[in-house]
Design a protein around this motif. Structure first.
Motif, PDB file in Angstrom:
ATOM      1  N   TRP A 195      10.560   4.392   5.852  1.00 19.15           N
ATOM      2  CA  TRP A 195      11.095   3.066   6.190  1.00 19.15           C
ATOM      3  C   TRP A 195      10.421   1.992   5.335  1.00 19.15           C
ATOM      4  CZ3 TRP A 195       8.740  -1.367   7.831  1.00 19.15           C
ATOM      5  CH2 TRP A 195       9.598  -2.435   8.151  1.00 19.15           C
ATOM      6  N   ARG A 196       9.089   2.070   5.178  1.00 15.45           N
ATOM      7  CA  ARG A 196       8.361   1.071   4.395  1.00 15.45           C
ATOM      8  C   ARG A 196       8.820   1.074   2.928  1.00 15.45           C
ATOM      9  NH1 ARG A 196       2.021   1.631   6.296  1.00 15.45           N
ATOM     10  NH2 ARG A 196       2.262   0.696   8.366  1.00 15.45           N
ATOM     11  N   VAL A 197       9.039   2.275   2.370  1.00 16.65           N
ATOM     12  CA  VAL A 197       9.516   2.367   0.988  1.00 16.65           C
ATOM     13  C   VAL A 197      10.883   1.706   0.883  1.00 16.65           C
ATOM     14  CG1 VAL A 197      10.306   3.960  -0.818  1.00 16.65           C
ATOM     15  CG2 VAL A 197       8.148   4.381   0.363  1.00 16.65           C
ATOM     16  N   GLU A 250       3.187   8.948  -7.102  1.00 18.77           N
ATOM     17  CA  GLU A 250       3.679  10.308  -6.888  1.00 18.77           C
ATOM     18  C   GLU A 250       3.001  11.031  -5.730  1.00 18.77           C
ATOM     19  OE1 GLU A 250       3.880  12.429 -10.599  1.00 18.77           O
ATOM     20  OE2 GLU A 250       4.947  10.784 -11.571  1.00 18.77           O
ATOM     21  N   VAL A 251       2.602  10.271  -4.720  1.00 21.94           N
ATOM     22  CA  VAL A 251       2.091  10.867  -3.491  1.00 21.94           C
ATOM     23  C   VAL A 251       3.307  11.072  -2.590  1.00 21.94           C
ATOM     24  CG1 VAL A 251       0.644  10.419  -1.464  1.00 21.94           C
ATOM     25  CG2 VAL A 251      -0.152   9.753  -3.735  1.00 21.94           C
ATOM     26  N   SER A 252       3.416  12.236  -1.974  1.00 24.84           N
ATOM     27  CA  SER A 252       4.571  12.509  -1.105  1.00 24.84           C
ATOM     28  C   SER A 252       4.525  11.598   0.123  1.00 24.84           C
ATOM     29  CB  SER A 252       4.583  13.971  -0.674  1.00 24.84           C
ATOM     30  OG  SER A 252       3.549  14.208   0.263  1.00 24.84           O
ATOM     31  N   HIS A 253       5.670  11.476   0.777  1.00 24.31           N
ATOM     32  CA  HIS A 253       5.727  10.632   1.976  1.00 24.31           C
ATOM     33  C   HIS A 253       4.800  11.184   3.055  1.00 24.31           C
ATOM     34  CE1 HIS A 253       9.699   8.309   1.151  1.00 24.31           C
ATOM     35  NE2 HIS A 253       9.010   8.498   0.047  1.00 24.31           N
ATOM     36  N   VAL A 301       3.404   5.868  -3.138  1.00 27.05           N
ATOM     37  CA  VAL A 301       4.614   6.608  -3.507  1.00 27.05           C
ATOM     38  C   VAL A 301       4.878   6.499  -5.006  1.00 27.05           C
ATOM     39  CG1 VAL A 301       7.125   6.709  -3.172  1.00 27.05           C
ATOM     40  CG2 VAL A 301       5.597   6.471  -1.199  1.00 27.05           C
ATOM     41  N   LEU A 302       4.644   5.319  -5.582  1.00 29.74           N
ATOM     42  CA  LEU A 302       4.811   5.161  -7.032  1.00 29.74           C
ATOM     43  C   LEU A 302       3.803   6.004  -7.798  1.00 29.74           C
ATOM     44  CD1 LEU A 302       5.521   1.332  -7.370  1.00 29.74           C
ATOM     45  CD2 LEU A 302       7.126   3.208  -7.760  1.00 29.74           C
ATOM     46  N   ASP A 340       0.832  -1.211   0.000  1.00 30.92           N
ATOM     47  CA  ASP A 340       0.000   0.000   0.000  1.00 30.92           C
ATOM     48  C   ASP A 340       0.860   1.252   0.000  1.00 30.92           C
ATOM     49  OD1 ASP A 340      -2.114  -1.726   0.100  1.00 30.92           O
ATOM     50  OD2 ASP A 340      -2.594  -1.348   2.230  1.00 30.92           O
ATOM     51  N   THR A 341       1.902   1.251   0.807  1.00 28.62           N
ATOM     52  CA  THR A 341       2.789   2.408   0.907  1.00 28.62           C
ATOM     53  C   THR A 341       3.504   2.644  -0.418  1.00 28.62           C
ATOM     54  OG1 THR A 341       3.104   1.949   3.260  1.00 28.62           O
ATOM     55  CG2 THR A 341       4.701   3.419   2.193  1.00 28.62           C
TER      56      THR A 341
END
Length: 177
Positions: free
Chosen positions: A159-161, A140-143, A137-138, A132-133
């Motif tokens: 950390w998850r990325v 293009e949602v910011s952390h 991010v892929l 999900d994380t």
């Protein structure tokens, strides 16, 4: 009494359709045979002969009568054949390299598709929280935004990325071994 080729050519040059048809009827078979010998193929000869016949009414206006009509007509056919060969050679030269470029482009598209398919399959093998994380991010949602969406801190998202990338590299290495 039948009209001479020269008389028919002069009349056709002035717009006499019957004279043009008569002149063409007399010489079409020989013109086609010449086109066949010049091109080496039936379909190509038909195309060349058709092109010559289509252009002939305009060309007849330039016929000066200094040579026999057939001599002039054969010269028109030879010139048309040369023009066709030049155009084809120009096209071939222009298209050289284009095929290589298109092949490389298609290969790049296929490679991108394969990587995307692999990534989708690999994402399915990750735990839900990492998948999900990484999906966010892929996209293009910011952390920070991903953290807000998932209800975790920005540091947890980072950390998850990192963990997802590590596991994806491990999956790739295992598949290549």
């Amino acid at each position: 009494m039948t009209a001479s080729d020269e008389d028919l050519a002069k009349a056709a040059a002035l717009g006499d359709g019957a004279a043009f048809a008569s002149l063409l009827g007399r010489h079409y078979d020989r013109l086609f045979r010449l086109c066949f010998r010049l091109t080496g193929g039936r379909a190509e000869a038909e195309d060349l002969c058709q092109d010559i016949c289509a252009a002939l009414p305009a060309k007849l206006r330039a016929f000066r009568g200094e040579a026999k009509v057939t001599t002039w007509l054969w010269r028109v056919a030879v010139n048309a054949s040369h023009d066709r060969r030049r155009r084809r050679a120009t096209y071939v030269r222009a298209s050289e390299g284009w095929g290589d470029w298109e092949t490389a482009r298609q290969d790049a598209i296929a490679e991108g598709r394969e990587r995307a398919d692999w990534l989708m399959a690999a994402l399915a093998r990750l735990p839900e929280d990492l998948r999900d994380t990484l999906a966010l991010v892929l996209d293009e949602v910011s952390h920070a935004e991903a953290g807000a969406i998932l209800g975790v801190s920005e540091g947890t998202v980072s950390w998850r990325v990192s963990e997802a990338k590590k596991r994806l590299r491990a999956l790739r290495a295992a598949e290549e071994a």
